[in-house]
Design a protein around this motif. Structure first.
Motif, mmCIF file in Angstrom:
data_model
loop_
_atom_site.group_PDB
_atom_site.id
_atom_site.type_symbol
_atom_site.label_atom_id
_atom_site.label_comp_id
_atom_site.label_asym_id
_atom_site.label_seq_id
_atom_site.Cartn_x
_atom_site.Cartn_y
_atom_site.Cartn_z
ATOM 1 N N ASN A 45 0.820 -1.214 0.000
ATOM 2 C CA ASN A 45 0.000 0.000 0.000
ATOM 3 C C ASN A 45 0.855 1.267 0.000
ATOM 4 O O ASN A 45 0.353 2.366 0.250
ATOM 5 N N GLU A 130 -4.096 11.999 8.479
ATOM 6 C CA GLU A 130 -4.384 11.506 7.145
ATOM 7 C C GLU A 130 -3.768 12.450 6.116
ATOM 8 O O GLU A 130 -3.447 13.606 6.430
ATOM 9 N N THR A 223 -6.787 15.927 11.998
ATOM 10 C CA THR A 223 -7.882 15.321 11.241
ATOM 11 C C THR A 223 -8.551 16.357 10.345
ATOM 12 O O THR A 223 -8.515 17.568 10.633
ATOM 13 N N ASN A 235 -9.274 4.139 22.339
ATOM 14 C CA ASN A 235 -9.188 4.347 20.887
ATOM 15 C C ASN A 235 -7.761 4.498 20.381
ATOM 16 O O ASN A 235 -7.511 4.412 19.185
ATOM 17 N N ILE A 238 -6.015 1.744 18.043
ATOM 18 C CA ILE A 238 -6.634 1.688 16.710
ATOM 19 C C ILE A 238 -6.264 2.931 15.907
ATOM 20 O O ILE A 238 -5.957 2.853 14.709
ATOM 21 N N GLU A 239 -6.284 4.084 16.569
ATOM 22 C CA GLU A 239 -5.966 5.342 15.888
ATOM 23 C C GLU A 239 -4.516 5.354 15.407
ATOM 24 O O GLU A 239 -4.223 5.728 14.267
ATOM 25 N N LEU A 241 -2.631 2.824 14.792
ATOM 26 C CA LEU A 241 -2.432 1.803 13.764
ATOM 27 C C LEU A 241 -2.659 2.375 12.367
ATOM 28 O O LEU A 241 -2.046 1.935 11.395
ATOM 29 N N LYS A 242 -3.533 3.373 12.258
ATOM 30 C CA LYS A 242 -3.809 4.018 10.968
ATOM 31 C C LYS A 242 -2.573 4.720 10.417
ATOM 32 O O LYS A 242 -2.490 4.998 9.224
ATOM 33 N N HIS A 243 -1.621 5.013 11.310
ATOM 34 C CA HIS A 243 -0.452 5.790 10.912
ATOM 35 C C HIS A 243 0.823 4.949 10.924
ATOM 36 O O HIS A 243 1.928 5.492 11.043
ATOM 37 N N HIS A 248 1.598 -2.905 4.777
ATOM 38 C CA HIS A 248 0.665 -3.576 5.687
ATOM 39 C C HIS A 248 0.996 -5.050 5.873
ATOM 40 O O HIS A 248 0.632 -5.651 6.877
ATOM 41 N N LYS A 274 -6.473 14.675 19.529
ATOM 42 C CA LYS A 274 -6.933 14.682 18.147
ATOM 43 C C LYS A 274 -7.696 15.972 17.902
ATOM 44 O O LYS A 274 -8.585 16.333 18.674
#
Length: 298
Positions: A45, A130, A223, A235, A238-239, A241-243, A248, A274
């Motif tokens: 990715n 993001e 964000t 959270n 999980i948050e 992990l997005k970064h 992957h 955030k």
């Protein structure tokens, strides 16, 4: 020649003197040219310079392939072999110091994020988000008021100490063309970037750039959401992990479990918030000045 980057003493057969500080310490990592056979690669990715990286796993090594640019073999957190596939040397060096060195750091049990980090006083502050959320522009705004950018891409955090420590990358960062205009950056400081005509490279002073890990004070998640909910401790894994900054396919088994455990530890030891980045360069300048004043006073 030996160089320093990400807390590593690197012996390299390629000239990094324009990017990395020299090291007089014994090398604990080797970067050298080799012939690396093609494997049964799987696309990732990750894109750079419009090229999609592919990856393969063989024994205890990871092989990362950028078609037409470079193929890397990373082993045991100690050795990074590379095969030049035909691009210019400056691009080759920047690719070696991106995901390839990231995989080597992960093999050394370093926690990684895709983002930027700045030094305020003696503490490090990380900005992730993001694409388009403004993490590198925010870091550049701190640099504009004479703060140091510790990294603008690969955030490396050592969690082996009592407090999490941010490992400085190297004294160079990338800046977008609109940021150059918005922050009124002196054109003589800019160098072309391998990622095209919308990005430039800026080098910071080698002598003043930190060589030792800095205490991590905060992780700021930027964000684009209009009404984002406040972040709670549950959270955070999980948050973050997005970064994760690497392909992957690497996030499997123990790597995935360790990333989760490390994120939980960070939530207990560092301020993690955030929010929307201030809109416009004037508002960003005020935010940066206020945050600098707040933490320099502590």
């Amino acid at each position: 020649m030996n160089y320093l980057a990400f807390g590593l003493n690197i012996n390299a057969d390629i000239d990094f003197s324009d990017m990395l500080q020299p090291s007089s310490e014994s090398a604990n990592v080797t970067i050298k040219k080799a012939v690396i056979p093609e494997e049964d690669f799987e696309f990732t990715n990750v894109f750079r310079k419009g090229v999609q990286a592919s990856i393969a796993f063989k024994d205890k090594t990871v092989i990362l392939n950028w078609e037409g640019i470079v193929r890397c073999q990373i082993s045991a957190g100690k050795e990074l072999l590379y095969q030049d596939l035909g691009d210019d040397q400056q691009t080759l060096k920047l690719f070696l110091l991106s995901e390839a060195i990231g995989i080597l750091l992960l093999q050394r049990n370093i926690f990684l994020l895709h983002g930027s980090a700045v030094l305020i006083g003696k503490q490090a502050h990380v900005f992730v988000g993001e694409p388009g959320a403004g993490k590198s522009t925010t870091a550049a705004a701190f640099w504009k008021i004479n703060q140091t950018i510790l990294t603008d891409d690969l955030v490396a955090i050592d969690l082996e100490k009592d407090r999490p420590m941010l490992i400085p990358a190297f004294p160079q960062f990338k800046i977008w063309d609109n940021t150059v205009e918005g922050l009124n950056v002196e054109p003589s400081l800019l160098r072309p970037s391998f990622e095209g005509n919308k990005k430039y490279l800026i080098s910071q002073d080698f002598d003043s750039f930190p060589t030792k890990p800095c205490e991590l004070k905060s992780i700021n998640i930027l964000t684009l959401e209009e009404n984002s909910e406040p972040l709670n401790m549950l959270n955070v894994p999980i948050e973050l992990l997005k970064h994760f900054p690497l392909p992957h396919q690497i996030l499997r088994g123990l790597v995935h479990a360790n990333h989760f455990k490390s994120a939980v530890k960070l939530s207990l030891t560092s301020k993690i918030v955030k929010f929307n980045r201030p809109n416009g360069f004037d508002a960003l300048g005020t935010f940066v000045q206020n945050m600098t004043s707040e933490y320099e006073a502590k």
